[in-house]
Design a protein around this motif. Structure first.
Motif, short mmCIF file in Angstrom:
data_model
loop_
_atom_site.label_atom_id
_atom_site.label_comp_id
_atom_site.label_asym_id
_atom_site.label_seq_id
_atom_site.Cartn_x
_atom_site.Cartn_y
_atom_site.Cartn_z
N GLU A 189 1.05 -1.27 -0.47
CA GLU A 189 0.42 0.03 -0.28
C GLU A 189 0.95 1.05 -0.07
O GLU A 189 0.60 2.74 0.07
CB GLU A 189 -1.01 0.12 1.18
N TYR A 190 2.56 1.33 0.65
CA TYR A 190 3.02 2.31 0.01
C TYR A 190 3.83 2.34 -0.92
O TYR A 190 3.96 4.23 -1.39
CB TYR A 190 4.04 2.02 1.60
N ILE A 191 4.33 1.88 -1.38
CA ILE A 191 5.54 2.04 -2.36
C ILE A 191 5.27 0.36 -3.71
O ILE A 191 4.19 -0.79 -3.33
CB ILE A 191 6.82 1.61 -1.85
N LEU A 192 6.04 0.61 -4.49
CA LEU A 192 6.02 -0.09 -6.13
C LEU A 192 8.08 0.16 -6.44
O LEU A 192 8.94 0.86 -6.07
CB LEU A 192 5.31 0.09 -7.21
N ALA A 193 7.68 -1.71 -5.99
CA ALA A 193 9.57 -1.60 -6.19
C ALA A 193 9.68 -2.46 -7.66
O ALA A 193 9.42 -3.37 -7.58
CB ALA A 193 10.06 -1.60 -5.26
N ILE A 194 10.87 -1.49 -8.17
CA ILE A 194 11.25 -1.95 -9.68
C ILE A 194 12.52 -2.27 -10.23
O ILE A 194 13.48 -1.06 -9.58
CB ILE A 194 10.44 -0.79 -10.77
N ASN A 195 13.30 -3.54 -11.19
CA ASN A 195 14.20 -3.81 -11.19
C ASN A 195 13.86 -2.68 -12.71
O ASN A 195 14.30 -3.26 -13.29
CB ASN A 195 14.54 -5.53 -11.30
N LYS A 196 15.20 -2.01 -12.50
CA LYS A 196 14.87 -1.25 -13.56
C LYS A 196 15.64 -1.65 -14.30
O LYS A 196 17.15 -1.61 -13.64
CB LYS A 196 15.36 0.32 -12.66
N PRO A 197 15.96 -1.16 -15.69
CA PRO A 197 16.61 -1.76 -16.96
C PRO A 197 17.93 -1.12 -16.64
O PRO A 197 17.45 0.07 -16.86
CB PRO A 197 16.17 -2.56 -18.11
N ALA B 284 17.43 -6.33 -6.04
CA ALA B 284 17.52 -7.61 -7.45
C ALA B 284 18.48 -8.18 -7.93
O ALA B 284 18.86 -7.57 -7.80
CB ALA B 284 17.22 -5.43 -7.81
N PRO B 285 18.10 -9.23 -8.79
CA PRO B 285 19.28 -10.17 -9.45
C PRO B 285 19.92 -8.80 -10.12
O PRO B 285 19.76 -7.46 -10.86
CB PRO B 285 18.55 -11.12 -10.45
N LEU B 286 21.56 -9.11 -10.50
CA LEU B 286 22.42 -9.04 -11.31
C LEU B 286 21.63 -8.85 -13.23
O LEU B 286 20.85 -10.21 -13.73
CB LEU B 286 23.52 -9.40 -11.41
N SER B 287 21.40 -7.83 -13.37
CA SER B 287 21.55 -7.86 -15.16
C SER B 287 22.04 -8.42 -16.03
O SER B 287 23.56 -9.18 -15.07
CB SER B 287 21.98 -6.09 -15.16
N SER C 135 21.77 0.16 -13.67
CA SER C 135 20.22 -0.83 -13.52
C SER C 135 20.04 -1.43 -11.54
O SER C 135 20.51 -0.74 -10.93
CB SER C 135 20.07 -2.56 -14.17
N GLY C 136 18.86 -1.54 -11.33
CA GLY C 136 18.60 -2.62 -9.58
C GLY C 136 17.74 -2.00 -9.33
O GLY C 136 16.60 -0.66 -10.13
N VAL C 137 17.55 -1.95 -7.72
CA VAL C 137 16.33 -1.22 -7.29
C VAL C 137 16.06 0.01 -7.42
O VAL C 137 16.79 0.66 -6.73
CB VAL C 137 16.28 -1.79 -5.88
N ILE C 138 14.81 0.22 -7.70
CA ILE C 138 14.46 1.38 -7.69
C ILE C 138 12.93 1.47 -6.80
O ILE C 138 12.14 1.11 -7.57
CB ILE C 138 14.12 2.75 -9.07
N ILE C 139 12.31 2.24 -6.45
CA ILE C 139 11.42 2.50 -5.46
C ILE C 139 10.54 3.93 -5.76
O ILE C 139 11.25 4.92 -5.85
CB ILE C 139 11.23 2.65 -4.11
N PHE C 140 8.87 3.85 -5.85
CA PHE C 140 8.03 5.00 -5.85
C PHE C 140 6.88 4.82 -4.95
O PHE C 140 7.25 3.61 -4.55
CB PHE C 140 6.97 4.36 -7.39
N ALA C 141 6.76 5.57 -4.65
CA ALA C 141 5.73 5.85 -3.65
C ALA C 141 4.43 6.01 -3.84
O ALA C 141 3.97 6.78 -6.03
CB ALA C 141 5.72 7.70 -2.77
N ARG C 142 3.70 5.41 -3.20
CA ARG C 142 1.47 5.48 -3.57
C ARG C 142 1.34 6.18 -3.87
O ARG C 142 0.44 6.97 -4.05
CB ARG C 142 1.28 4.50 -3.70
N ASN C 143 1.35 7.55 -2.65
CA ASN C 143 0.55 8.60 -2.90
C ASN C 143 2.10 9.85 -1.84
O ASN C 143 3.03 9.26 -1.64
CB ASN C 143 -0.10 8.36 -1.80
#
Length: 308
Positions: free
Chosen positions: A95-103, A291-294, A142-150
């Motif tokens: 409910e707080y964040i979205l985390a992506i393994n950025k290419p 995040a797993p390695l590129s 590459s790797g972990v980046i997070i975004f807030a949901r509000n």
């Protein structure tokens, strides 16, 4: 100037402004709506408004420079391949964040010369949700980046990063091996222009302190080191500048390492990866996102190991 004026009807009472705009222009992306609101191209009762504002019957929505807005939307075309890649790269959501393994090679936030960025596509990745950027990674990292949901979560996380309570771990391959198995690079940094480009360089007189802890995971062929890096501060290009300063530039980073940054048989791509973030959520829950390695870094490690 093409202008569109709409009056809110009873049926649209109390819905979010951005959702109302998408009812009128369903092809407009969320990022374009947000930008247009910030610029004052879309107003409510001739006043600037936010996407989260609720509309009421009788209010007037004015949309100026409609051709410009539509062109902005079409110039940054829906990139289905990238959207699907980002969806497949989601590491964590709550409910707080979205985390992506950025290419590698993808820009986090757009600008004048940027055709497409993650911020342009976030509303498509999560079906119209609006996310807030709280930190960034370079295009080629590459790797972990997070975004807030509000907005409230965004303010909280920005403060956590600012106060250095977020623990960051990176992995990198470097051309050159540090003289010690582990240690600290503690040199202040400053941005300077040289040869027509902006670079971050070490400057003992700079007030911008910068600290990076490192440890060697493995030593590979061609004097390449596989390092774990923990930046304590978060200066622009900190890891790239620090490693280049100790004569161990990141593989593929010609901007900071020159020719030394390239090894025959290894991809000419920057070998830097945001491996993990450790922090507390607003509910005080501690979390570690990894995040797993590129693919190109994994391939380079195998190539350099097999050739030992």
């Amino acid at each position: 100037m093409l202008q569109n004026i709409k009056t809110i009807s009873v049926e649209d009472n109390n819905i979010r402004l951005d959702r109302y705009i998408r009812r009128i222009f369903p092809d407009l992306r969320q990022s374009v709506i947000e930008k247009s609101l910030r610029k004052g191209l879309i107003k409510v009762d001739d006043c600037k408004a936010k996407s989260s504002d609720r509309v009421n019957p009788g209010q007037t929505i004015t949309i100026k420079y409609l051709d410009y807005i539509k062109n902005t939307n079409s110039d940054r075309k829906y990139n289905e391949k990238l959207v699907n890649l980002l969806r497949d790269s989601i590491l964590y959501k709550d409910e707080y964040i979205l985390a992506i393994n950025k290419p590698r090679g993808v820009i986090v936030q757009g600008g004048e010369k940027v055709k497409i960025s993650i911020s342009d596509l976030l509303d498509q990745i999560r079906e119209g949700e609006t996310f807030k950027i709280v930190h960034r990674l370079d295009r080629d990292t590459s790797g972990v980046i997070i975004f807030a949901r509000n907005a409230n979560v965004a303010r909280y996380l920005i403060e956590e990063f600012k106060e250095r309570r977020v623990k960051k771990t990176y992995l990198a391959l470097t051309s050159g091996t540090p003289s010690k198995d582990s240690g600290t690079i503690d040199y202040p940094l400053v941005k300077k222009y040289a040869s027509g480009q902006e670079k971050v360089v070490v400057d003992e007189n700079s007030p911008e302190d910068a600290t990076t802890h490192f440890s060697i995971i493995a030593t590979l062929k061609h004097n390449v080191a596989y390092l774990k890096l923990q930046p304590i501060t978060g200066r622009t290009h900190q890891l790239r500048a620090h490693l280049a300063h100790i004569n161990c530039p990141i593989l593929g980073d010609g901007k900071y390492g020159g020719r030394k940054a390239f090894v025959d048989g290894i991809a000419n791509k920057i070998h830097l990866h945001s491996h993990s973030l450790s922090f507390k959520l607003p509910n005080n829950k501690e979390i570690i996102i990894t995040a797993p390695l590129s693919e190109h870094i994994e391939k380079s490690i195998k190539t350099l190991q097999n050739s030992l």
